[in-house]
Scaffold this motif. Structure first.
Motif, PDB file in Angstrom:
ATOM      1  N   GLU A 138     -33.265  18.186   7.437  1.00 37.82           N
ATOM      2  CA  GLU A 138     -34.465  17.372   7.341  1.00 37.82           C
ATOM      3  C   GLU A 138     -34.370  16.341   6.225  1.00 37.82           C
ATOM      4  OE1 GLU A 138     -36.818  17.180   9.598  1.00 37.82           O
ATOM      5  OE2 GLU A 138     -35.491  18.583  10.641  1.00 37.82           O
ATOM      6  N   GLU A 139     -33.851  16.737   5.065  1.00 33.78           N
ATOM      7  CA  GLU A 139     -33.687  15.778   3.977  1.00 33.78           C
ATOM      8  C   GLU A 139     -32.645  14.726   4.348  1.00 33.78           C
ATOM      9  OE1 GLU A 139     -32.856  15.611  -0.847  1.00 33.78           O
ATOM     10  OE2 GLU A 139     -33.380  17.516   0.116  1.00 33.78           O
ATOM     11  N   ALA A 140     -31.585  15.169   5.035  1.00 31.70           N
ATOM     12  CA  ALA A 140     -30.565  14.220   5.499  1.00 31.70           C
ATOM     13  C   ALA A 140     -31.176  13.221   6.476  1.00 31.70           C
ATOM     14  CB  ALA A 140     -29.412  14.970   6.159  1.00 31.70           C
ATOM     15  N   ARG A 141     -32.049  13.699   7.355  1.00 30.00           N
ATOM     16  CA  ARG A 141     -32.661  12.804   8.336  1.00 30.00           C
ATOM     17  C   ARG A 141     -33.575  11.778   7.667  1.00 30.00           C
ATOM     18  NH1 ARG A 141     -32.895  12.850  13.698  1.00 30.00           N
ATOM     19  NH2 ARG A 141     -32.099  14.988  13.889  1.00 30.00           N
ATOM     20  N   ARG A 142     -34.311  12.204   6.623  1.00 30.10           N
ATOM     21  CA  ARG A 142     -35.175  11.254   5.908  1.00 30.10           C
ATOM     22  C   ARG A 142     -34.335  10.159   5.253  1.00 30.10           C
ATOM     23  NH1 ARG A 142     -37.953  16.085   4.606  1.00 30.10           N
ATOM     24  NH2 ARG A 142     -36.917  16.242   2.580  1.00 30.10           N
ATOM     25  N   ALA A 166     -24.456   7.617   9.621  1.00 32.91           N
ATOM     26  CA  ALA A 166     -25.394   8.627   9.143  1.00 32.91           C
ATOM     27  C   ALA A 166     -26.187   9.234  10.293  1.00 32.91           C
ATOM     28  CB  ALA A 166     -26.332   8.022   8.103  1.00 32.91           C
ATOM     29  N   ARG A 167     -26.678   8.380  11.194  1.00 33.87           N
ATOM     30  CA  ARG A 167     -27.472   8.872  12.317  1.00 33.87           C
ATOM     31  C   ARG A 167     -26.636   9.791  13.208  1.00 33.87           C
ATOM     32  NH1 ARG A 167     -31.883   6.892  15.378  1.00 33.87           N
ATOM     33  NH2 ARG A 167     -32.405   8.516  16.892  1.00 33.87           N
ATOM     34  N   GLY A 168     -25.404   9.397  13.469  1.00 37.22           N
ATOM     35  CA  GLY A 168     -24.538  10.234  14.298  1.00 37.22           C
ATOM     36  C   GLY A 168     -24.268  11.585  13.669  1.00 37.22           C
ATOM     37  N   ALA A 169     -24.019  11.597  12.365  1.00 36.01           N
ATOM     38  CA  ALA A 169     -23.745  12.854  11.669  1.00 36.01           C
ATOM     39  C   ALA A 169     -24.966  13.777  11.694  1.00 36.01           C
ATOM     40  CB  ALA A 169     -23.327  12.566  10.228  1.00 36.01           C
ATOM     41  N   VAL A 170     -26.144  13.195  11.509  1.00 40.06           N
ATOM     42  CA  VAL A 170     -27.377  13.996  11.524  1.00 40.06           C
ATOM     43  C   VAL A 170     -27.635  14.562  12.914  1.00 40.06           C
ATOM     44  CG1 VAL A 170     -29.889  13.897  11.302  1.00 40.06           C
ATOM     45  CG2 VAL A 170     -28.438  12.853   9.554  1.00 40.06           C
ATOM     46  N   ALA A 180     -25.320  11.940  19.254  1.00 37.27           N
ATOM     47  CA  ALA A 180     -24.424  11.681  18.128  1.00 37.27           C
ATOM     48  C   ALA A 180     -23.267  10.782  18.545  1.00 37.27           C
ATOM     49  CB  ALA A 180     -23.883  12.998  17.573  1.00 37.27           C
ATOM     50  N   ALA A 181     -22.692  11.062  19.710  1.00 38.02           N
ATOM     51  CA  ALA A 181     -21.526  10.298  20.168  1.00 38.02           C
ATOM     52  C   ALA A 181     -21.853   8.814  20.332  1.00 38.02           C
ATOM     53  CB  ALA A 181     -21.017  10.871  21.488  1.00 38.02           C
TER      54      ALA A 181
END
Length: 317
Positions: A138-142, A166-170, A180-181
């Motif tokens: 959740e913190e990563a997504r923010r 970043a979006r793909g990794a999350v 993600a891909a």
């Protein structure tokens, strides 16, 4: 003329510092080290403390990427002594050394203290990476959303690449491998457009994991092998080692388990409780519960005992 000489030395040193940054991004790492060392010498001579610190930081970054962690630590400390915040590099160094809790505490501290948007740009992608390693999706997504907003505002290709990465990794960490891909492919193409081979290869590793999660084992191996070739050419020793580990884990045996799920499974097999696993991996109890549930579902087993038996049968422990 004599009074102007220190200014000329300082200017040339600053130019070298920026050239070191460009060389690092383009994959010319030895040139980057040479330029950063020359910059340190000239800027120290001209008493330009701010840019001297920046040159030390550039030097530290290349040492970290090459796996020379002692040299990197010394250079980060030198940057700090000149008044430069050695983050996110120092936190990423701790992450590479597998001190996840220390890395998370450092990046959270500096993120909380940094309000200037431009300064936050260089912190956000590292924040995402470290939070994912710490299991805080959740913190990563923010942080990912903030980076995306900034990329939209400024519209530069490197920022778009960082945001897509970043979006793909999350998404992958959250179990959305197909989504993600899509984001990861955008990131790879963006990094290739700006001729940033290391950054493109880093995204390629995550793409390989996404392919593996989607059952495309051939695609996973291809992505990982391409990334490994780039890392080998650059001298990115830690990344080469990581890919060798990933390639050694045979997809048919891993049954689609992520790297984190494999870590949890091995600890289940050693008899550890969820609480003990959470403490050892610096994860929340809720995150470990979710990983355990995913493991049971993927392996189609009902209990920890059955999961342990499966792990031993497939030589994952």
């Amino acid at each position: 003329m004599v009074a102007e000489q220190p200014q000329l030395i300082s200017f040339s040193g600053t130019c070298l510092m920026h050239r070191a940054d460009i060389k690092r991004l383009s994959g010319a790492w030895q040139d980057a080290i040479d330029k950063a060392q020359q910059a340190v010498e000239r800027l120290t001579q001209s008493n330009n403390r701010k840019d001297t610190a920046g040159a030390w930081y550039q030097l530290a970054e290349v040492h970290r990427l090459r796996g020379d962690f002692d040299a990197a630590e010394q250079a980060y400390r030198s940057a700090s002594q000149y008044g430069f915040e050695p983050q996110p590099g120092l936190a990423l160094l701790r992450l590479a050394e597998r001190h996840v809790g220390t890395a998370a505490a450092a990046i959270r501290r500096v993120m909380a203290a940094t309000t200037d948007q431009v300064k936050r740009i260089r912190l956000l992608s590292a924040h995402v990476e470290i939070m994912l390693a710490a299991g805080d999706i959740e913190e990563a997504r923010r942080a990912c959303h903030e980076l995306a907003d900034i990329a939209e505002m400024y519209g530069t290709e490197p920022l778009r690449a960082l945001a897509s990465h970043a979006r793909g990794a999350v998404e992958l960490a959250d179990g959305e491998a197909q989504a993600a891909a899509i984001w990861l492919r955008r990131a790879i193409e963006a990094w290739q457009q700006v001729d940033a081979p290391y950054e493109a290869a880093r995204v390629g590793v995550i793409m390989g994991l996404a392919c593996r999660a989607l059952g495309d084992n051939d695609g996973a191996v291809l992505e990982l092998q391409v990334a490994r070739t780039v890392f080998q050419q650059l001298g990115a020793t830690p990344d080469v080692s990581r890919i060798d580990t990933l390639l050694d884990t045979r997809p048919d045996e891993a049954r689609g388990l992520s790297a984190r799920e494999l870590q949890v499974l091995r600890r289940i097999a050693s008899g550890k409780t969820n609480k003990e696993i959470a403490n050892e991996l610096h994860l929340s109890g809720k995150t470990v519960d979710r990983h355990v549930s995913n493991i049971f579902n993927k392996l189609d087993v009902p209990t920890r005992t059955a999961a342990t038996a499966w792990a031993y049968e497939h030589r994952l422990v």
